[in-house]
Design an enzyme around this catalytic site. Sequence first.
Site, PDB file in Angstrom:
ATOM      1  N   THR A 185       0.908  -1.185  -0.173  1.00  0.00           N
ATOM      2  CA  THR A 185       0.040  -0.023  -0.076  1.00  0.00           C
ATOM      3  C   THR A 185       0.805   1.329  -0.065  1.00  0.00           C
ATOM      4  OG1 THR A 185       0.005   0.125   2.430  1.00  0.00           O
ATOM      5  CG2 THR A 185      -1.775  -1.103   1.551  1.00  0.00           C
ATOM      6  N   GLU A 330      -5.745  -2.758  -1.203  1.00  0.00           N
ATOM      7  CA  GLU A 330      -6.372  -3.898  -0.365  1.00  0.00           C
ATOM      8  C   GLU A 330      -7.801  -4.600  -0.895  1.00  0.00           C
ATOM      9  OE1 GLU A 330      -5.636  -0.929   0.581  1.00  0.00           O
ATOM     10  OE2 GLU A 330      -4.504  -0.935   2.579  1.00  0.00           O
ATOM     11  N   LYS A 439     -12.907  19.332   9.302  1.00  0.00           N
ATOM     12  CA  LYS A 439     -13.819  19.193  10.433  1.00  0.00           C
ATOM     13  C   LYS A 439     -14.166  20.958  11.012  1.00  0.00           C
ATOM     14  CE  LYS A 439     -12.828  14.591  11.785  1.00  0.00           C
ATOM     15  NZ  LYS A 439     -11.221  14.333  11.197  1.00  0.00           N
ATOM     16  N   TRP A 444     -18.539  18.056   8.905  1.00  0.00           N
ATOM     17  CA  TRP A 444     -17.503  17.740   8.076  1.00  0.00           C
ATOM     18  C   TRP A 444     -17.556  18.321   6.828  1.00  0.00           C
ATOM     19  CZ3 TRP A 444     -16.792  11.518   8.638  1.00  0.00           C
ATOM     20  CH2 TRP A 444     -16.430  11.177   9.777  1.00  0.00           C
TER      21      TRP A 444
HETATM   22  P1  AMP Z   1      -4.595   2.833  -3.732  1.00  0.00           P
HETATM   23  O1  AMP Z   1      -4.713   1.724  -2.856  1.00  0.00           O
HETATM   24  O2  AMP Z   1      -3.277   3.465  -3.924  1.00  0.00           O
HETATM   25  O3  AMP Z   1      -4.964   2.660  -4.834  1.00  0.00           O
HETATM   26  O4  AMP Z   1      -5.355   4.135  -3.028  1.00  0.00           O
HETATM   27  C1  AMP Z   1      -6.797   3.796  -2.886  1.00  0.00           C
HETATM   28  C2  AMP Z   1      -7.422   5.149  -2.433  1.00  0.00           C
HETATM   29  O5  AMP Z   1      -7.488   5.901  -3.346  1.00  0.00           O
HETATM   30  C3  AMP Z   1      -8.910   4.979  -1.905  1.00  0.00           C
HETATM   31  O6  AMP Z   1      -8.934   4.480  -0.874  1.00  0.00           O
HETATM   32  C4  AMP Z   1      -9.204   6.342  -2.229  1.00  0.00           C
HETATM   33  O7  AMP Z   1      -9.039   7.123  -0.990  1.00  0.00           O
HETATM   34  C5  AMP Z   1      -8.539   6.817  -3.514  1.00  0.00           C
HETATM   35  N1  AMP Z   1      -9.690   6.571  -4.601  1.00  0.00           N
HETATM   36  C6  AMP Z   1      -9.371   5.622  -5.304  1.00  0.00           C
HETATM   37  N2  AMP Z   1     -10.436   5.873  -6.309  1.00  0.00           N
HETATM   38  C7  AMP Z   1     -11.017   7.038  -6.130  1.00  0.00           C
HETATM   39  C8  AMP Z   1     -11.988   7.592  -6.616  1.00  0.00           C
HETATM   40  N3  AMP Z   1     -12.632   7.274  -8.149  1.00  0.00           N
HETATM   41  N4  AMP Z   1     -12.469   8.777  -5.986  1.00  0.00           N
HETATM   42  C9  AMP Z   1     -11.832   9.130  -5.025  1.00  0.00           C
HETATM   43  N5  AMP Z   1     -10.858   8.765  -4.417  1.00  0.00           N
HETATM   44  C10 AMP Z   1     -10.416   7.503  -5.020  1.00  0.00           C
END
Ligand code: AMP
Length: 546
Positions: A185, A330, A439, A444
């Site tokens: 991650t 994940e 916040k 929020w």
């Molecule tokens: P990653 O594990 O690097 O792919 O990151 C995942 C995170 O990217 C998610 O938990 C979101 O916070 C963000 N994310 C992924 N897709 C979107 C989306 N379409 N809109 C907003 N945030 C997103």
Amino acid sequence: MKGLMQDWPLTVMSIIDHANRFHAEREIVTRTVEGPIHRCTYSDIHLRARKCAQALQKLGMKQGDVIATMAWNTHRHMEAWYGIMGMGAVCHTLNPRLFAEQLTYIINHAEDQFIFFDTTFVPVIEAVADTLPNVKGFIILTDKEHMPETKLKNVYCYEEIVEAEDGNFEWADVDENDACGLCYTSGTTGNPKGVLYSHRSNVLHALAANGADAMGMRSVDTVLPVVPMFHANAWAIAFSAPASGAKIVMPGANMDGESIYELLSTERVTVTAAVPTVWLMLLGHLEANEVKLPDLTKVIIGGSAAPRSMIEAFERDYDVTVMHAWGMTEMSPMGTLGSFKAGMETLPFEEQLDIKVKQGRAIYTVEMKITDDDGNDLPSDGVAFGHLMVRGPAVAGGYLKGEGGNILDEDGWFDTGDVATLDPLGFMQITDRAKDVIKSGGEWISSIELENTAVGHPDVVEAAVIGILHPKWDERPLLIVIPKEGSGLTKESVLEYMDGKIAKWWMPDDVVFVDEIPHTATGKIQKLTLREQFKDYTLPTATAAE
Ligand code: AMP
């Protein structure tokens, strides 16, 4: 009573076997790292993946070993994936944009034995090689003619070791629950954590992510995954495409607007997927050159929120259906995709956009709910927002080596770290990362919504919103903007544009202009750095309140 059906293990090798048997001549087209366009077929990938597996065995690799790749989307990378997984090893994708210390940590933590990499990454690997005691050797994904000079020891040329084999190889006899993929991650705090995919989770995910209401790729499609195979499994496309028989176009190292346009156009691509920044570059290219993409039918946008203006441009100006997607490492990674439900096709355009800006509906195999800070379920009314919780057979149950402890609650739900709303029709909308939400006065404010509204202004190139401490309201939003060069953009113009598009009390208290907004290795806005950068910033409203 037990069912009486066959016990057919769900392994990723069965996917490439299927492609070889029923879509053998379907092409994989690559813009190679060396430059020229390369063409091969599923049958070639199938053969060379088996040769790659043989070569790895010759190098002493065994079932259960972890083998890394640091590579662009190319046919060779795809062969290496199936070769590594097919011999029963675990394919660990490395993100080349990580800092040297993070790479060292990840490679050592995962106990990577060999690293495959593109010639592009020789300096990246050379910089960390001395810190990797477990790594036995390096395989450079090129041919003899293009082998670079390097001070690395135990270096092999991919084409040489693969072509030395005959491909007479039986896939490893693995259990469907055995690990086959590993991806860390991008965690902004603490050490990165390893998500360990199994054959079964990857196969189920490949099927679910490609459902008719999800990515929906068919054998007649040509798909261009701009999303890199080194980040979140390229959204499962290297599994879903061969399962469906779609032709694949691999962009290699070039992801600028012109290069992507050229491939989309010459290969007559019908489906493509990438993060919003890539689409910003493509739309810029299309507009500047007054060109269209008549074959393109579907653009999947995810990784960060797709701004309304981007969705509108694709749909209105280029007649392309946008599918907004959300997911995370994940989750293998797809969680939701935004395809319409019955009746939505005939809604007025603006109402359709209201739906498309949401991140979409859960694909089958993903369960989803929102909760408050105490873990109580919140209603799916499209208004309440809370912690987005998920569970399913392709959702992580824990991190590699138990890092982070127990990551599920007592009912098996995983907290995504995102804050979202769910509407009665099942559409989910991300309002923020939990740690980025602003916040203000006990309520929020969604930084994402403010950012997306601001980028609709024609002179805003990129926008980021962070919370700044406020004596009266705890936090208030600060809007950070990269203005279009030479536009003379003013704070008043941005705020005037936003006025009426968001709740009055959400309006940013101030706007600052910058030349650059920092991004993480996976292309997301680095809010942590911004918060650090603006930690001493005083809002004009703060002094007024004192
Ligand atoms: P990653 O594990 O690097 O792919 O990151 C995942 C995170 O990217 C998610 O938990 C979101 O916070 C963000 N994310 C992924 N897709 C979107 C989306 N379409 N809109 C907003 N945030 C997103």
